[in-house]
Design an enzyme around this catalytic site. Sequence first.
Site, short mmCIF file in Angstrom:
data_model
loop_
_atom_site.label_atom_id
_atom_site.label_comp_id
_atom_site.label_asym_id
_atom_site.label_seq_id
_atom_site.Cartn_x
_atom_site.Cartn_y
_atom_site.Cartn_z
N ARG A 8 0.84 -1.20 0.00
CA ARG A 8 0.00 0.00 0.00
C ARG A 8 0.87 1.24 0.00
NH1 ARG A 8 -1.19 3.72 3.33
NH2 ARG A 8 -0.17 2.71 5.08
N VAL A 9 0.47 2.22 -0.78
CA VAL A 9 1.03 3.56 -0.71
C VAL A 9 -0.13 4.52 -0.51
CG1 VAL A 9 3.13 3.12 -2.05
CG2 VAL A 9 1.04 3.80 -3.22
N SER A 10 0.18 5.69 0.02
CA SER A 10 -0.88 6.63 0.38
C SER A 10 -1.34 7.53 -0.75
CB SER A 10 -0.43 7.50 1.56
OG SER A 10 -0.18 6.68 2.67
N THR A 11 -0.43 7.90 -1.64
CA THR A 11 -0.80 8.87 -2.66
C THR A 11 -0.45 8.36 -4.05
OG1 THR A 11 1.32 10.00 -2.56
CG2 THR A 11 -0.41 10.80 -1.07
N GLN A 14 3.26 8.24 -5.18
CA GLN A 14 4.15 7.18 -4.70
C GLN A 14 3.99 5.95 -5.58
OE1 GLN A 14 2.50 7.10 -0.72
NE2 GLN A 14 4.35 8.05 0.11
#
Length: 180
Positions: A8-11, A14
């Site tokens: 998982r990445v937040s944005t 990324q």
Amino acid sequence: MTVYGYARVSTDGQTLDTQRAKLTAEGVERIFAEKESGAKTDRKALQAALKALKPGDLLLVTRLDRLARSTLDLLNSLDAISKAGAGFRSLADTWADTTTPHGKLMITILGGLAEFERSLILARTGEGRARAMARGVKFGRKPKLSPFQIEEAKRRREAGESQTNIARSYNVSHQTIGRL
């Protein structure tokens, strides 16, 4: 035994490439990946990964913060993994490995601390409510009818008017009038 990965990445800026490479190098057969904030608890790829787990499977992440942002969220996710009969391991956080006795111990300690913290919060909340009630603060929903309307509705009911007619005039349900 199937080894699943969760990345998982937040944005959108990324990239998941590094996490995918590390998980693949560890022998992960299927990677569930998403670009979502860790603060969200209803992430679709995480839910899909948890649903895919069967007894004996393993869910692998590169770092613990990829799975959860809070202790409560972490414990809830680990509980779901445990209920599926699967194990969990974090590559960067070697202590977070439910497939070993040491890892299980650490998770149990974390769970105990979270439960203790929750009981402290409940105690403080209860004390705060008691103080507010002593000051005359009223909790709950505001009454639909004023004290004058309540008395008037009771008089109308005693005079034989139906609950439904009284309720319509105050724009409330007939059950509200019945409870008076």
